[in-house]
Design a protein around this motif. Structure first.
Motif: not given
Lengths: 310, 310, 310, 310
Positions: A94-98, A102, A114, A247
């Motif tokens: 899944e994408p890590s968001g911001t 981390s 992630r 991001d």
């Protein structure tokens, strides 16, 4: 429809590099590793290879540079081949968001990163390689040589040493995951592999050739060998699309519309499945850590050629 | 290569629905809105339309259900047409990372939601519609009617009322964004539009037809009118790919490999640009809030047809 | 030992105010509510009352100002009396860590605020008051009048209206808690009480008198009535000590060493159990939202008198 | 008032231990370090020393146990003496909010730990000691011997080794802070000191004696030497009050009302300034990591004697 008009890639690349030369690069060369800061900031190159093995290039496409995180696609490929879908017990997709998340997410999610491209995930991948191979460094380098068609791919030892000297953050991540039981091997051994991979050097041409297997259903066009299955190649492209730009994955998808992966050396690889592989290089990075002009060149490429996966 | 073999979609869909019927659905029907919980959990439908206007369907493809968040693609389309790239001053285009982050990220990022599909982002989009249109509800419904080719598209008033009665979380998000200056209009007015959109009902057939413009470079095939430009259509697909499945975007890309959008009514729309639009429906949701069998059906579809954008 | 030397508080207060006058106030007057910004920034007052009912004051100790969050000690007192330790099912008694965490922690901790003094917690307390009393506003105002010995304590209607007009953040918090089931009453009713409480006005003298019960084992010295039990008074002081200064609770304990509570009107109340109650006022706030010179004055007070609870 | 009635501490302690014996201990012995898990769970002891040097004790007050984090008060004392208020450039004095936040807050706050008692803060303190002293271990041990009046205070080498073998989390914290520039010395050297301190063993009697200087304005009553100044002693007590119990600081203040510090060995030290120092021991910990019966005993002590700092 645009798809059936043959695209003159040489003309397209000429426009792409012309536009890039006329664009003020707003970023900064990576400086967190002293060695990376020595590169000439004005370097600019692009190399595109079609599935018919036509090559097109402009600018400094034949100069070596540090591919950095782009090597994480290769270590992911090796570990995915080795463990299959069991790999996803160790790392998400899944994408890590911001970016800042981390460590936060790693703590909440009990040491399971992630995705394989954030630093924590790439460290887990190296841990898998250490468990699977007697000599993981050699394994990766062999793969680079075979895929790029160049037996001389090597690392830059000064970059590796420089990275080793400033690896406190990665050491923090590795220890946190070890605390959660998600690192099996000795941390120094794992980080040694991690740092080695990031210090690999390639030219744009070598990089574009190396990743052709992702444009050709998993087959290395130089040897006709299947590196991965058709299904695995599609899945690797999906991970690149969602997670290849930290991001800025959404931004890259929105503007470029291809699966891709960037490195802090200023390189970016992008794949148009069933069409081409393309590598760009420009050392100045934007504030998200991706090559400023590299992204601009790829945006020009898919805009001018009116062609993306979407 | 697989791409040039004509695919017999009727055979594919028959296999897809057969597999789904033989798969135990592990999820639960959405219950946070009482009205949604009344649906028959065993409903199962799929409808696929190719760019040649061939229609294929299986199961309950002609029954109406609540499209819920899938309508957010239409409100995004309208607001993107209205504001162009200025829209991204108000809402991002990046994946949101984890579900729990919604309020966290919204606070850190000063009231700018990560993307138009998380609730906060969809509320901002409704605020834009309220500013741009005299009657935003009618505007959306007109678009639905035109795109679906059915003048009778309507909302389910009981669902809307039910949603209104349990809208505290959305009201919390809207007030937080208003505090940051990212909601221009009255909160009740904006949420009224938001709730209205989620209560739209369609069949799988209508839904597949409605989103054909994203498979055909922005053109509504029924009227030949350009809903959005080629470039805008590609960009909308990119946003669907990266952000359409909340915290399961990576999983959906990995297993299905198409841009798509899900709703808690159990529907999913997916687009294969230049090939087809497909809608599925099965009310039971997995723990990420996406249709359990809907995702399975789409995974079967792209696996059996060996065709995804990657 | 210092404790047994009688302290000449008049001399101490003279030094305290002298030092404050010679200290450049670095903060800013609260401006988030327009009405609060109209106050004269140079106002400076202190009033101390000992358990022997000796009064000492300096500066503008007899001017009314908006006590703002200091009223939360009184609403907590009323709800603690009403519910006893059952109150802690609704709100915690732990420091909140950093300011930014309010929404974050509220989401993680399922709508249970960390303590009664952060906004979310004070809103829950108002919800309790609405459930417990027919007229909670009157109840609080009566308590103010009884404790302060002044029947004319009132609110500033302009401040209340000003706060109402900018209450989006509080409305966001209330809706989030309502979504988690931690608000029983109508949100508008609850916030109306909340805003009313913050608009109460007192002088330093009235404020010091009002909180004497916390210095005297729960007994209102003016009426000899027990407002709360000995044990409850100690517990209220403990909550003030740990949670009275948001993200600066440690700093205040470290430098002043007394339980206390601040308000964005620039007032601070502090208690030396079994010794005295003291109120200070200076409108300019530091970047944590506490009176800059108010904290300095209290630090001088306990430093010069060599007396704190530690 | 309660303060002037002489308290018969022997009677009080007899009641305290009687109540504790009749209370089912709900916690668990610490097991994260294997060596700690070997302790007999039913051990129960209390030792109180008044400022008049009267000693009172009950139960297993003369058995050695691992004081663990309680030693952090001593390392803080040494580093505060060495650096004075410059120490607060390196570590804060605010409560940490929730336990889970440690890494989160450390990342946001750029490697500056919230206080000296969370692990990250205690590691910074050890870094200060390594910079300040040729032999920081010996320095601390000397201080223990002088304060406790026992020249034989020592560490448990098996506990230290056990802790070293499971120090991945602390190593993660140290590397993160080193990345932010807040660790000056070699990480292994710093953690070696950290682990050494936690392995110190004392009896309840020795522990109560050791911390008498905090009850007596900074003076070691055995030698009449000032360990710290009056002001520094008050400030150390303030830090204990606000930060001594991790995420249960509010609970401890509310129920016990004294500055204190707990350790995962099951010990707690608490100070009533100008009155007494008291040490308790019971190995089973509650889910916040503080001694379950230890907290109950201290709550009984201040409840029965009707005496706390509030």
């Amino acid at each position: 429809m645009a798809e059936f008009v043959p695209i003159n890639y040489q003309t397209v690349l000429a426009s792409v590099i012309e536009q890039a030369k006329n664009t003020k690069s707003l970023g900064e060369v990576a400086s967190y590793i002293p060695e990376l800061a020595y590169v000439e900031p004005s370097k600019l190159g692009i190399h595109l290879i079609t599935v018919n093995n036509d090559h097109f290039h402009e600018g400094d496409a034949n100069e070596k540079f540090s591919i950095q995180s782009i090597s994480k696609v290769l270590s992911l490929t090796l570990s995915f081949k080795a463990l299959g879908n069991d790999l996803w017990q160790r790392v998400g997709i899944e994408p890590s968001g911001t970016a800042f998340n981390s460590l936060v997410q790693l703590e909440y999610e009990q040491g399971i990163p992630r995705n394989p491209f954030i630093n924590a995930g790439a460290i887990v991948i190296c841990d898998v390689l250490v468990s699977q191979f007697d000599n993981p460094k050699k394994e990766i380098l062999n793969l680079c040589c075979k895929l790029s068609g160049n037996a001389d791919i090597a690392i830059n030892a000064a970059v590796a040493q420089s990275e080793l000297d400033s690896s406190f953050r990665n050491r923090s991540l590795a220890n946190l995951m070890k605390d959660f039981g998600n690192i099996d091997n000795d941390i120094d051994t794992v980080l040694d592999v991690y740092i080695y991979l990031c210090a690999i050097e390639m030219t744009c041409k070598e990089m574009a050739q190396t990743f052709m297997f992702l444009a050709q259903n998993g087959v290395n066009p130089l040897t006709k060998e299947a590196v991965v299955t058709v299904s695995e190649a599609k899945r690797l492209n999906a991970i690149l699309q969602l997670c290849g730009f930290y991001d800025e994955a959404g931004e890259f998808s929105f503007k470029v519309g291809l699966p891709g992966k960037s490195g802090v050396g200023g390189g970016i690889i992008a794949i148009h499945p069933q069409k081409y592989s393309v590598a760009v290089w420009s050392p100045k990075l934007n504030d998200k850590g991706n090559s400023y002009l590299g992204m601009k060149m790829l945006e020009s490429l898919t805009t001018i050629s009116q062609s993306s996966i979407f």
